[in-house]
Every structure is written in C-alpha cells, then in structure tokens.
Design a protein around this motif. Sequence first.
Motif, PDB file in Angstrom:
ATOM      1  N   GLY A   1      -4.471  11.499  -5.157  1.00  0.00           N
ATOM      2  CA  GLY A   1      -4.683  12.845  -5.667  1.00  0.00           C
ATOM      3  C   GLY A   1      -4.242  12.969  -7.104  1.00  0.00           C
ATOM      4  O   GLY A   1      -3.182  12.448  -7.472  1.00  0.00           O
ATOM      5  N   ILE A   2      -5.063  13.599  -7.942  1.00  0.00           N
ATOM      6  CA  ILE A   2      -4.746  13.839  -9.347  1.00  0.00           C
ATOM      7  C   ILE A   2      -4.855  15.337  -9.584  1.00  0.00           C
ATOM      8  O   ILE A   2      -5.907  15.945  -9.361  1.00  0.00           O
TER       9      ILE A   2
ATOM     10  N   ASN B   1       0.834  -1.203   0.000  1.00  0.00           N
ATOM     11  CA  ASN B   1       0.000   0.000   0.000  1.00  0.00           C
ATOM     12  C   ASN B   1       0.869   1.252   0.000  1.00  0.00           C
ATOM     13  O   ASN B   1       1.085   1.890   1.025  1.00  0.00           O
ATOM     14  N   ILE B   2       1.375   1.617  -1.174  1.00  0.00           N
ATOM     15  CA  ILE B   2       2.169   2.836  -1.320  1.00  0.00           C
ATOM     16  C   ILE B   2       1.273   3.916  -1.915  1.00  0.00           C
ATOM     17  O   ILE B   2       0.762   3.756  -3.019  1.00  0.00           O
ATOM     18  N   PRO B   3       1.061   5.018  -1.205  1.00  0.00           N
ATOM     19  CA  PRO B   3       0.203   6.076  -1.755  1.00  0.00           C
ATOM     20  C   PRO B   3       0.927   6.866  -2.833  1.00  0.00           C
ATOM     21  O   PRO B   3       2.162   6.929  -2.870  1.00  0.00           O
ATOM     22  N   GLY B   4       0.147   7.496  -3.701  1.00  0.00           N
ATOM     23  CA  GLY B   4       0.735   8.263  -4.791  1.00  0.00           C
ATOM     24  C   GLY B   4      -0.083   9.492  -5.141  1.00  0.00           C
ATOM     25  O   GLY B   4      -1.283   9.581  -4.827  1.00  0.00           O
ATOM     26  N   LEU B   5       0.573  10.435  -5.793  1.00  0.00           N
ATOM     27  CA  LEU B   5      -0.068  11.600  -6.394  1.00  0.00           C
ATOM     28  C   LEU B   5       0.262  11.592  -7.876  1.00  0.00           C
ATOM     29  O   LEU B   5       1.380  11.232  -8.260  1.00  0.00           O
ATOM     30  N   ALA B   6      -0.691  11.973  -8.714  1.00  0.00           N
ATOM     31  CA  ALA B   6      -0.484  11.999 -10.165  1.00  0.00           C
ATOM     32  C   ALA B   6      -0.615  13.425 -10.670  1.00  0.00           C
ATOM     33  O   ALA B   6      -1.490  14.187 -10.224  1.00  0.00           O
ATOM     34  N   PHE B   7       0.245  13.774 -11.625  1.00  0.00           N
ATOM     35  CA  PHE B   7       0.272  15.115 -12.195  1.00  0.00           C
ATOM     36  C   PHE B   7       0.122  15.020 -13.709  1.00  0.00           C
ATOM     37  O   PHE B   7       0.903  14.335 -14.378  1.00  0.00           O
TER      38      PHE B   7
END
Length: 379
Positions: free
Chosen positions: A299-300, A225-231
């Motif tokens: 988050g995107i 469970n590695i969280p991420g943000l996308a841009f």
Amino acid sequence: MKKSLLVLPTLSLALLSCSGGAPLTVGDYTVNLSIFSAEKQDVTIMQLTDIHWNMATDLDKQILYLETLVSKGNPDIIMLTGDCCLVANTDNWTSLFQTMDSLKKNDGTHIYWGVVWGNHDRTGLYAPNYPSDLASSYSNAYYEYTKQNTDHYGIFADPDDDIQGRSNYVVNLLDEEGSIAWQLWGLDSNTDYYLGSHYSYDIIHEDQIEWFEDAAAETRNGGSNIPGLAFIHIPLLQTAMAYQSVLDGESLAHGGELRETPNEQHPLYGQLSPEACASYSGYKESGFYDAAKENGVVGIFYGHDHINDFWADYNDVLLAYGTKTGSELYYQTGLMGASMMRIHADGSFDFSSRPAVSSWQDDGPDYQQILLGYEDLGL
C-alpha cells in the motif's frame, strides 16, 4: 548541512560522514516498535494529511478537531503525510507536535506518530531543516543507539546524510519474538521542480529509491516476505494510470474520485483522458512504484490533492489518497477526516473495499474512511 554519501560495496547503506565519523547504517534510519504480541494480532494506523496549520489557525478549534477524530479512529499509530503546516512559524510546529505527542487511545495509552514532509512544510518563518530537527527531538528513533529515551512517542528518523529529502526512514513493527512482522516506510517526495517554463511538483529521487532498495534488502534478510506500507505526500503517476483503468471499465477494486480540475501540465496529459489527469503528481515517472512492489510494499498512501479521495488496487498494490484532515486551505464539505488501515501479524491486509464511516468499525474491513466535518462538532 547533510553529509556526503558513500555506498560501500561490502555494507549496504554505509554513509560516511564528512567529519570522518562512523558510517551510517540501516539502523540509523530505523525505528523498532514491539507492538504485536500473542494478545495483539492487529495494528490500526490512521493517516492524517494536509492539515496546513498556520499563523491564522484557531488552535483550540483544530486541537479539539484532531482529538475528536482520533477518538473515533482509536489508532495505534498515526502517520502524517505532509503539508502539516503552511505559512507557519515555529510556534505552529511546536503546537502541532505537542498535540500529536499528547494524543491517546481510548484506553488511555499513548499513540505512536510519524511524519513525512510535503511541499509546503519547509516554507515558513524558520530554517528549512527546522521541521525535521523538531520531529527528531520528539522521536524515540535513536533510543537504541544513544540510550537517551526522550519519553516522546514520535517515530521519525532523519540521519545527517546526503540522500535527497529529510523524511526517509523505516519503522519495523515487531512481533512477540522480535521478528519484523510489518514495515512502515516514510519517503520524502520533496517539493517543486523547475521545468524551464514552469514549476511542477517533484518526485522521489533515484538516490532515495536506492536507499529504499538497500534498506529493504537488509531488513528483509535478502528476500524474506515482509509486507510493508509506504507513506509519501505527492501522488505517483500510477494514480492516473489506475484511474484510467477504471474509466476503461477494467475490473479492479476501487473507490472515491479524482475531483481536481484536469491538470494540463500533468506528465500524462494527452496520453490519458483529462479526467485521469485531475491530480498533481510529480513531474515524471520516478520508478518508486516498481521498486516498492518488488520489495513487499502492498500500500502506498499520499495526500497533496485535497479533494481527491480515489483509491485502487492497482496490480496488487493499494494506491490511495488520504482523506483531507481539517478545513485549512481548500477542501470539500463532507470530505474531511482520516483514512484508516488495519494490518495483521500474519501479514494480511484486506483492501478490497473502503467504506465511509463516522468512527472506526472493529468488525468492519481493514480499510476505512472516517468522515468528520466541523459541522459535526458544532464548530
């Protein structure tokens, strides 16, 4: 010329070069930053978007603006979400990247910076691949593989493959033990798409989503469970869906508005309220939202529509416009600056609110909007 793609069944993200070179792996798309530590449990990210530097830009004025904005946000990492330049030349790109590379935190340490491309970035007095080639020259992305540290602070990768777009990569933010605490994903939402009677905006393509899913599976060790943000640059259709939910009175954390003129060519126009279609999303549903949510993205972030600043917690994923950076091209007075986010080594990120502030509040929420106009600087 990007190379042709071959996905090998025994190794995800194996990309075989046309010249018979070694296959590309997920590592070729990866930047590793050892940024969390026992003493540093938080990382602050600043999103800048739609800067639109061009051949008529007053660079002294724009550089002062960026330097002041960064001093108010004091980020560890800056992410540029497209349309960095417009009707530009190579000198404009060089000045922008030199500026980004020179920015420092308030304690004098350098700031890492990444970029994804918008629909305007590849049109100017240069070859379409020029921005990516230049960004690569400012990036330390390949240090682990080439052993050639360029002493730059860019975080960007664009391997020579056959995947759509030129800014598909991942930044692993490592903790003190070398484990991945967070991931920052860059994806190219591309430029325009011809629909037979008119042009619309493009999407994140299927092969990009396959790349993302394979890279996420490998770097997340098959499910950790590695969280991420996308841009990205061009907003997803879910933006309109979320705004419709707000109009319908559904209870979800949200803020800002869609202020553009309702877009009658929006794919959901007629299905949703005109107000919900006051944006310029891609021409169809891409599937990226679902893929992102399934692979830990919380988050995107995007730009593209300069006077939209809507954000919402849409089914546990933050969908958010960045704040238009600077006054180049069109803008709304009082709605310029940057978006800020603070992520924690324990995987948390509270995006239940986004206050508008004049400078980053260390004791404030994890999601903030810095507003800074030229009039604030006497420019």
